[in-house]
Design a protein around this motif. Structure first.
Motif, mmCIF file in Angstrom:
data_model
loop_
_atom_site.group_PDB
_atom_site.id
_atom_site.type_symbol
_atom_site.label_atom_id
_atom_site.label_comp_id
_atom_site.label_asym_id
_atom_site.label_seq_id
_atom_site.Cartn_x
_atom_site.Cartn_y
_atom_site.Cartn_z
ATOM 1 N N PRO A 79 -9.024 10.825 -4.262
ATOM 2 C CA PRO A 79 -7.651 10.610 -4.730
ATOM 3 C C PRO A 79 -7.519 10.852 -6.227
ATOM 4 C CG PRO A 79 -8.758 8.503 -4.480
ATOM 5 C CD PRO A 79 -9.725 9.558 -3.980
ATOM 6 N N LYS B 103 -7.975 3.622 -5.612
ATOM 7 C CA LYS B 103 -7.252 4.203 -4.483
ATOM 8 C C LYS B 103 -8.268 4.821 -3.529
ATOM 9 C CE LYS B 103 -4.432 6.952 -6.813
ATOM 10 N NZ LYS B 103 -3.282 7.829 -7.116
ATOM 11 N N ASN C 75 -2.679 2.134 -10.259
ATOM 12 C CA ASN C 75 -3.573 1.720 -9.172
ATOM 13 C C ASN C 75 -4.977 2.156 -9.552
ATOM 14 O OD1 ASN C 75 -1.165 2.637 -6.594
ATOM 15 N ND2 ASN C 75 -1.328 0.769 -7.769
ATOM 16 N N TYR D 3 2.772 -0.812 -6.464
ATOM 17 C CA TYR D 3 1.840 -0.872 -5.347
ATOM 18 C C TYR D 3 0.554 -1.586 -5.739
ATOM 19 C CZ TYR D 3 4.822 3.218 -4.512
ATOM 20 O OH TYR D 3 5.890 4.067 -4.412
ATOM 21 N N GLU E 145 3.868 3.856 -8.872
ATOM 22 C CA GLU E 145 2.616 3.189 -8.550
ATOM 23 C C GLU E 145 2.476 1.801 -9.165
ATOM 24 O OE1 GLU E 145 -0.651 5.891 -9.318
ATOM 25 O OE2 GLU E 145 -0.602 6.488 -7.223
ATOM 26 N N ILE F 268 0.843 -1.202 0.000
ATOM 27 C CA ILE F 268 0.000 0.000 0.000
ATOM 28 C C ILE F 268 0.874 1.245 0.000
ATOM 29 C CG2 ILE F 268 -1.868 1.257 1.166
ATOM 30 C CD1 ILE F 268 -2.657 -1.487 0.127
ATOM 31 N N ASN F 269 0.572 2.164 -0.891
ATOM 32 C CA ASN F 269 1.249 3.457 -0.944
ATOM 33 C C ASN F 269 0.554 4.409 0.026
ATOM 34 O OD1 ASN F 269 2.448 5.863 -1.629
ATOM 35 N ND2 ASN F 269 1.428 6.054 -3.607
ATOM 36 N N SER G 18 -2.339 -0.706 -4.126
ATOM 37 C CA SER G 18 -3.286 0.406 -4.075
ATOM 38 C C SER G 18 -2.678 1.519 -3.236
ATOM 39 C CB SER G 18 -4.632 -0.056 -3.471
ATOM 40 O OG SER G 18 -5.597 0.974 -3.529
ATOM 41 N N GLY G 19 -3.401 2.614 -3.116
ATOM 42 C CA GLY G 19 -2.940 3.742 -2.316
ATOM 43 C C GLY G 19 -4.001 4.155 -1.308
#
Length: 422
Positions: free
Chosen positions: A366, A375, A372, A339, A336, A244-245, A341-342
């Protein structure tokens, strides 16, 4: 200095975001406030003009230099618009005469959508607060407390804090995280961005976080990861890490008044290849990870990593059109694309008591991203937290699993969406 003579280079994050802009990855994110009465567009326009007098460094347009993009002041005035499109879409800040932000209104809501090339969530909230205060001064005769702003204050608000806290001799972190699990979902039509918002009582979240001896951000991140682990279990033949970002507001650790970007991204993860995880195990691992990473010494390594790429001689000498071609691939490989997701938390919004009676809620969305496709971003105001998912696909598997997990913890949630079919 006159606006038409003002210019300044982009900060480290802004240089990256300006090069990856596309019809899907617009780099636009949103902060908004819903009031208790319908918006008067004429008064909002006047309030915007007053806000730009306070923040003249936002009265700029993106220009392409030979090596880097930069912002240049303009005598043009941005116009507020009634919202008719999907959020965070249908705006290219590279188009001639376009500002790196826009102000929208719809019914009782004022929304500011800003490109990450100019600011981050903290800068956006400060801009929205000034706009809101100016509007309520005109609409509801709320008093203004603004005094004259001197040049020193403007310099503090436009400084590149990455450069200020960059230390040459400390080691940088590695840029490559590795492979991560990706949601098996398809992109929707261009220009479509689906929002699902969950409204949760903050006290309920605080009580549950206290049970696990963690912060609300750590709790929500744990629920997020648990949801993704469950989806991976159902959809993937081979398991991969859930990464996860999580953006970190560096102003919480280093003194800065900048309204430009000043954040880094940490990447908490849980590796599903190691076996099944109970929720308590996830919270314990995240607690250790957040405590390890969120210290000034460790975060200076992230600053070093952010600055060191820009200092590369090869990158500095590369013409900006070439950077535009290569940046999306580089961002996918080192950014990204790594990752799952964020998840970003803008924290708790506090407003002066004189304007509180006119406000119902704050929200944030977001920026859309191909890397991603889904997010989430969250913000709290008074007794409620608003967690909003932005999704470039029609699939809601993550949103459903996440809010189902929230309810399984005994926490009530009200869900809203901009999907017409729902």
């Amino acid at each position: 200095m006159k606006d038409d003579k003002l210019w300044y280079p982009l900060d480290n994050a802004g240089k990256l975001y300006s090069s990856i802009i596309s019809s899907r990855a617009t780099t636009l994110f949103r902060v908004s406030v819903t009031l208790t009465s319908p918006i008067d567009s004429k008064l909002l326009q006047t309030a915007l003009e007053a806000t730009l007098e306070r923040f003249p460094f936002y009265k700029v347009q993106l220009k392409q230099g030979f090596f880097w993009y930069y912002f240049e002041g303009t005598n043009q005035i941005p116009k507020v618009e009634e919202e008719i499109f999907y959020p965070c879409m249908s705006l290219s800040i590279k188009r001639r005469g376009t500002f790196p932000f826009r102000v929208l209104y719809f019914n009782k809501r004022i929304a500011v959508e800003l490109s990450h090339s100019i600011t981050d969530g903290t800068g956006a909230l400060k801009f929205l607060h000034e706009l809101l205060t100016n509007y309520l001064h005109l609409k509801e005769s709320v008093p203004l407390n603004n005094g004259p702003i001197d040049q020193e204050q403007l310099q503090l608000e436009t400084e590149n804090s990455f450069r200020k806290y960059y230390e040459k001799d400390i080691p940088a972190l590695k840029s490559r995280v590795g492979k991560s699990y990706k949601l098996p979902i398809q992109l929707d039509k261009r220009g479509h961005y689906h929002i699902v918002t969950g409204i949760i009582n903050v006290d309920d979240l605080k009580r549950k976080a206290k049970e696990y001896d963690i912060s609300i951000t750590t709790l929500v991140t744990a629920i997020y990861i648990e949801s993704l682990l469950k989806i991976q279990e159902k959809t993937a033949r081979r398991k991969q890490p859930i990464v996860i970002n999580v953006p970190v507001n560096m102003r919480s650790f280093f003194e800065s008044e900048t309204m430009r970007n000043f954040f880094v991204s940490i990447t908490p993860s849980i590796d599903g290849r190691l076996g099944e995880y109970e929720f308590e195990e996830i919270t314990e691992e995240l607690k250790i990870e957040f405590n390890r990473l969120l210290t000034p010494k460790k975060l200076k390594q992230y600053i070093k990593r952010s600055v060191i790429g820009e200092k590369s001689l090869a990158l500095r000498l590369m013409p900006s059109p070439v950077k535009d071609i290569l940046a999306p691939s580089i961002y996918s490989f080192f950014g990204e694309g790594q990752y799952t997701s964020g998840l970003s938390n803008l924290g708790a919004v506090q407003v002066p008591s004189e304007i509180e009676p006119f406000i119902e809620r704050f929200e944030c969305y977001p920026p859309p991203s191909i890397g991603n496709k889904v997010k989430a971003m969250m913000i709290s105001y008074n007794q409620y937290m608003y967690i909003s998912f932005g999704n470039l696909s029609k699939d809601r598997m993550l949103e459903r699993e996440f809010f189902r997990s929230i309810r399984k913890l005994g926490i009530d949630v009200t869900i809203e969406t901009n999907d017409e079919e729902n």
